[in-house]
Structures are given as C-alpha cells and as structure tokens.
Motif scaffolding. Structure first.
Motif, PDB file in Angstrom:
ATOM      1  N   UNK A  24       7.928  -3.525  15.796  1.00 34.79           N
ATOM      2  CA  UNK A  24       7.130  -2.810  14.889  1.00 34.79           C
ATOM      3  C   UNK A  24       5.993  -1.643  15.311  1.00 34.79           C
ATOM      4  N   UNK A  25       5.346  -2.041  16.588  1.00 39.92           N
ATOM      5  CA  UNK A  25       4.766  -0.955  17.221  1.00 39.92           C
ATOM      6  C   UNK A  25       5.540   0.243  17.487  1.00 39.92           C
ATOM      7  N   UNK A  26       6.812   0.045  18.006  1.00 42.39           N
ATOM      8  CA  UNK A  26       7.556   1.426  18.330  1.00 42.39           C
ATOM      9  C   UNK A  26       8.193   2.073  17.130  1.00 42.39           C
ATOM     10  N   UNK A  27       8.398   1.252  16.199  1.00 42.22           N
ATOM     11  CA  UNK A  27       8.758   1.907  14.838  1.00 42.22           C
ATOM     12  C   UNK A  27       7.561   2.702  14.211  1.00 42.22           C
ATOM     13  N   UNK A  28       6.440   2.305  14.345  1.00 46.03           N
ATOM     14  CA  UNK A  28       5.363   3.004  13.839  1.00 46.03           C
ATOM     15  C   UNK A  28       5.028   4.330  14.587  1.00 46.03           C
ATOM     16  N   UNK A  29       5.157   4.335  16.048  1.00 42.24           N
ATOM     17  CA  UNK A  29       5.052   5.375  16.704  1.00 42.24           C
ATOM     18  C   UNK A  29       5.948   6.266  16.701  1.00 42.24           C
ATOM     19  N   UNK A  30       7.228   5.810  16.455  1.00 45.49           N
ATOM     20  CA  UNK A  30       8.482   6.796  16.438  1.00 45.49           C
ATOM     21  C   UNK A  30       8.748   7.349  14.889  1.00 45.49           C
ATOM     22  N   UNK A  31       8.231   6.541  13.864  1.00 40.71           N
ATOM     23  CA  UNK A  31       8.508   6.985  12.633  1.00 40.71           C
ATOM     24  C   UNK A  31       8.740   8.425  12.247  1.00 40.71           C
TER      25      UNK A  31
ATOM     26  N   UNK B  26      -1.203  -7.491   4.310  1.00 37.40           N
ATOM     27  CA  UNK B  26      -1.270  -6.631   2.950  1.00 37.40           C
ATOM     28  C   UNK B  26      -1.277  -5.316   3.161  1.00 37.40           C
ATOM     29  N   UNK B  27      -1.845  -4.723   4.106  1.00 39.97           N
ATOM     30  CA  UNK B  27      -1.833  -3.252   4.665  1.00 39.97           C
ATOM     31  C   UNK B  27      -0.341  -2.787   5.159  1.00 39.97           C
ATOM     32  N   UNK B  28       0.761  -3.873   5.156  1.00 41.41           N
ATOM     33  CA  UNK B  28       1.849  -3.295   5.857  1.00 41.41           C
ATOM     34  C   UNK B  28       2.674  -2.977   4.607  1.00 41.41           C
ATOM     35  N   UNK B  29       2.392  -3.066   3.339  1.00 41.54           N
ATOM     36  CA  UNK B  29       3.313  -2.949   2.066  1.00 41.54           C
ATOM     37  C   UNK B  29       4.100  -1.598   2.302  1.00 41.54           C
ATOM     38  N   UNK B  30       3.462  -0.365   2.476  1.00 37.07           N
ATOM     39  CA  UNK B  30       3.923   0.799   2.423  1.00 37.07           C
ATOM     40  C   UNK B  30       4.875   1.005   3.543  1.00 37.07           C
ATOM     41  N   UNK B  31       4.574   0.281   4.927  1.00 35.41           N
ATOM     42  CA  UNK B  31       5.559   0.352   5.901  1.00 35.41           C
ATOM     43  C   UNK B  31       6.854  -0.514   5.662  1.00 35.41           C
ATOM     44  N   UNK B  32       6.487  -1.656   5.312  1.00 38.91           N
ATOM     45  CA  UNK B  32       7.661  -2.390   4.845  1.00 38.91           C
ATOM     46  C   UNK B  32       8.638  -1.710   4.054  1.00 38.91           C
ATOM     47  N   UNK B  33       8.292  -1.345   2.907  1.00 40.69           N
ATOM     48  CA  UNK B  33       9.088  -0.609   1.857  1.00 40.69           C
ATOM     49  C   UNK B  33       9.684   0.816   2.256  1.00 40.69           C
TER      50      UNK B  33
END
Length: 169
Positions: free
Chosen positions: A37-44, A65-72
């Motif tokens: 997840x950390x790399x995914x957020x960095x490389x998005x 709960x804050x991850x909803x946008x990222x998950x979708x």
C-alpha cells in the motif's frame, strides 16, 4: 505460475504480489502487480497509461475509513493475514465490501488455513491464496461439502429463515 482459489475453482494467478522492498517505479510495466500500500500510494501518479493498473496489499487491521477512495481506485485489494488466529482481516473484508462498496477483486493471502475458506468467502473475499496446492484442493473439498449457512453474509445478507418466511407471506 502459482494458483489461487477464485470463483469456486483453482485457477492460475495472473497477479504478482510484490514484496515491500521490491516495489520500484520501473517495475510497473512488468505485468499485473499487487504492490504494498505504501508503494502504491507513492507510485499512483505513474499509473496513467499502464496496460494494467496495479492492485495493492496491506496487512489485516490496516483498513481505515479514510482508505475508501484509495480502495475503490484499485482493481485488486489483497489483505494479508499475519496469523491464522487473527480475525481482523475478516472484519476488514466486510468493511471493504459492505461499507466502501468495493466491486473489484478482494483477495485473502498470508497465514490462512483451508478450513477458513468458507468464512473468508462469506466475509467478502472472492480470491484466496493458500501456500500449498494441496491446501487449495482441501479448501475445494470443504466448499463442496458446505451446506447453506444459517447466518447472513456479505454476498447473501438474508438468512435462509428470512427467505423461507418471505415465501410464506
């Protein structure tokens, strides 16, 4: 290529789960990847134009709960169980499916037992990675023997009792 239990059968797993230390921007073009997840957020920001948008994995208990946008925004979300005695991943799956409305592939991976597969499916997982081929075969046998549950689930919230009483009225 490893195998996975998906949609009620053992299939080849087309996704490669990348270890935390191996995720690099230049590896994004190497097929269907599941990044930490950390790399995914960095490389998005680098995902645009890729043939396959990467999925991501996180440890059980990291879903908030804050991850909803990222998950979708991901095609695949993998929840890694660090211990087969920790049920946090079951709750995470239910949250991801029921509250966040995630419709992509939700996979369970890590320290799992074949006996847990029916419960994993009922909580919303649709793909399960078990460490051994024989575990996948055993999980399939358990699924074929499983009768309909008297409890509701993510995929079938109405219990058999409720369905039966609805027909009577």
């Amino acid at each position: 290529m490893p195998h996975i239990l998906k949609n009620g059968s053992v299939q080849l797993d087309n996704w490669l789960m990348v270890a935390e230390e191996a995720a690099e921007p230049n590896s994004l073009t190497q097929g269907q990847l599941i990044l930490p997840i950390e790399q995914w957020l960095k490389l998005q920001p680098d995902f645009e134009g890729l043939e396959h948008t990467p999925g991501f994995w996180l440890d059980a208990g990291q879903v908030t709960d804050e991850m909803e946008v990222v998950i979708n925004a991901a095609p695949v979300v993998a929840i890694r169980f660090t211990s087969f005695t920790d049920g946090t991943g079951f709750s995470d799956a239910s949250l991801v499916r029921e509250t966040f409305g995630f419709t992509g592939e939700l996979r369970a991976t890590g320290a799992l037992l074949p006996d847990q597969v029916p419960y994993l499916l009922r909580c919303g997982f649709d793909a399960i990675v078990l460490s051994e081929q024989k575990d996948l075969e055993q999980a399939l046998q358990l699924l074929s023997l499983s009768a309909e549950s008297y409890q509701g689930s993510v995929t079938s919230p109405r219990t058999p009792f409720h369905r039966r009483t609805q027909k009577l009225s």
